[in-house]
Write a protein that holds these residues in place. Structure first.
Motif, short mmCIF file in Angstrom:
data_model
loop_
_atom_site.label_atom_id
_atom_site.label_comp_id
_atom_site.label_asym_id
_atom_site.label_seq_id
_atom_site.Cartn_x
_atom_site.Cartn_y
_atom_site.Cartn_z
N LEU A 34 0.81 -1.21 0.00
CA LEU A 34 0.00 0.00 0.00
C LEU A 34 0.85 1.27 0.00
N GLY A 35 2.12 1.11 0.27
CA GLY A 35 3.02 2.26 0.26
C GLY A 35 2.65 3.28 1.33
N ASP A 36 2.58 4.54 0.93
CA ASP A 36 2.30 5.60 1.88
C ASP A 36 0.81 5.87 2.07
N THR A 37 -0.04 5.09 1.42
CA THR A 37 -1.48 5.31 1.53
C THR A 37 -1.96 5.20 2.96
N LEU A 38 -1.45 4.22 3.70
CA LEU A 38 -1.87 4.04 5.09
C LEU A 38 -1.41 5.17 6.00
N HIS A 39 -0.53 6.00 5.53
CA HIS A 39 0.02 7.05 6.38
C HIS A 39 -0.59 8.42 6.11
N LEU A 40 -1.66 8.42 5.34
CA LEU A 40 -2.37 9.69 5.18
C LEU A 40 -2.97 10.07 6.52
N PRO A 41 -2.71 11.27 7.00
CA PRO A 41 -3.21 11.67 8.32
C PRO A 41 -4.73 11.59 8.44
N CYS A 42 -5.44 11.83 7.35
CA CYS A 42 -6.90 11.84 7.43
C CYS A 42 -7.46 10.46 7.77
N LEU A 43 -6.72 9.39 7.53
CA LEU A 43 -7.20 8.05 7.84
C LEU A 43 -7.12 7.74 9.33
N TRP A 44 -6.44 8.57 10.09
CA TRP A 44 -6.23 8.30 11.50
C TRP A 44 -6.78 9.40 12.40
N HIS A 45 -7.20 10.53 11.83
CA HIS A 45 -7.72 11.63 12.63
C HIS A 45 -9.05 11.26 13.25
N LEU A 46 -9.28 11.83 14.41
CA LEU A 46 -10.56 11.66 15.09
C LEU A 46 -11.26 13.01 15.15
N ASN A 47 -11.77 13.45 14.01
CA ASN A 47 -12.57 14.65 14.00
C ASN A 47 -13.98 14.27 13.55
N ARG A 48 -14.88 15.21 13.64
CA ARG A 48 -16.29 14.92 13.37
C ARG A 48 -16.50 14.37 11.96
N ARG A 49 -15.90 14.95 10.99
CA ARG A 49 -16.10 14.49 9.61
C ARG A 49 -15.57 13.09 9.39
N ASN A 50 -14.35 12.81 9.86
CA ASN A 50 -13.76 11.49 9.65
C ASN A 50 -14.50 10.39 10.40
N VAL A 51 -14.92 10.69 11.62
CA VAL A 51 -15.63 9.69 12.41
C VAL A 51 -17.02 9.43 11.82
N ALA A 52 -17.72 10.49 11.42
CA ALA A 52 -19.04 10.32 10.82
C ALA A 52 -18.94 9.54 9.51
N SER A 53 -17.94 9.83 8.71
CA SER A 53 -17.75 9.09 7.46
C SER A 53 -17.42 7.63 7.74
N ALA A 54 -16.61 7.38 8.75
CA ALA A 54 -16.28 6.00 9.11
C ALA A 54 -17.52 5.24 9.57
N PHE A 55 -18.39 5.88 10.33
CA PHE A 55 -19.63 5.25 10.75
C PHE A 55 -20.49 4.92 9.52
#
Length: 179
Positions: free
Chosen positions: A25-46
């Motif tokens: 996967l290379g650097d794809t897993l290291h995108l900060p947005c995949l690990w942030h806990l903000n409202r948008r990222n958490v809602a999208s993950a849900f």
């Protein structure tokens, strides 16, 4: 939201980078947005996790992970939410989805005898596949939308409560004006 608690549960991105099976996967897993806990990222993950939990195929978590990367949602949370479905919860959920689809299509629920065999999958599923897939799709979309907006609502309520507590603490610290 309980960010500190969730961060303890999530895997360390640096350890994942070193994992031999994930190096493609290379650097794809290291995108900060995949690990942030903000409202948008958490809602999208849900939304992603609750949608993928309805997909009646093995390896739902891989589909959820790919969608989380594509939509830049919180990766660990999207994958974990898929595990709401398991061998115990999946049969009643799928049967309820079939009943929903049958009610919408106007197809009377089939009185079928389920057998966990390839023969039943080839012959029995042919009779019910349209209401079954419709019910799954409707359940997935409704779960996804409700999860997305529920996270936004709960996050907002938590923020309002936090701001109210902060104002009360500030008000208690400030001495009353002297006349």
């Amino acid at each position: 939201m309980p960010r500190k608690f969730l961060r303890k549960l999530f895997p360390d991105p640096e350890k994942l980078k070193e994992h031999k099976h994930l190096q493609f996967l290379g650097d794809t897993l290291h995108l900060p947005c995949l690990w942030h806990l903000n409202r948008r990222n958490v809602a999208s993950a849900f939304a992603i996790g609750l949608f993928c939990m309805w997909i009646p195929v093995p390896f739902q978590s891989i589909i959820a992970a790919l969608l989380a990367v594509f939509f830049r949602a919180n990766l660990p949370l999207a994958v974990v939410l898929v595990f709401v479905t398991n061998p115990v919860t999946m049969p009643p959920m799928l049967y309820a989805a079939y009943l929903l689809g049958a009610a919408i299509v106007g197809h009377p629920p089939a009185g079928f005898n389920f057998e966990p065999s390839l023969d039943w999958l080839m012959n029995g599923l042919i009779l019910i596949w349209k209401p079954f897939l419709l019910g799954i799709f409707i359940s997935a979309v409704l779960s996804s939308i409700s999860g997305y907006y529920m996270v936004h609502l709960l996050w907002r309520l938590h923020l309002i409560r936090h701001l109210k507590e902060r104002r009360e603490r500030k008000h208690r610290k400030t001495p009353p004006p002297q006349d």
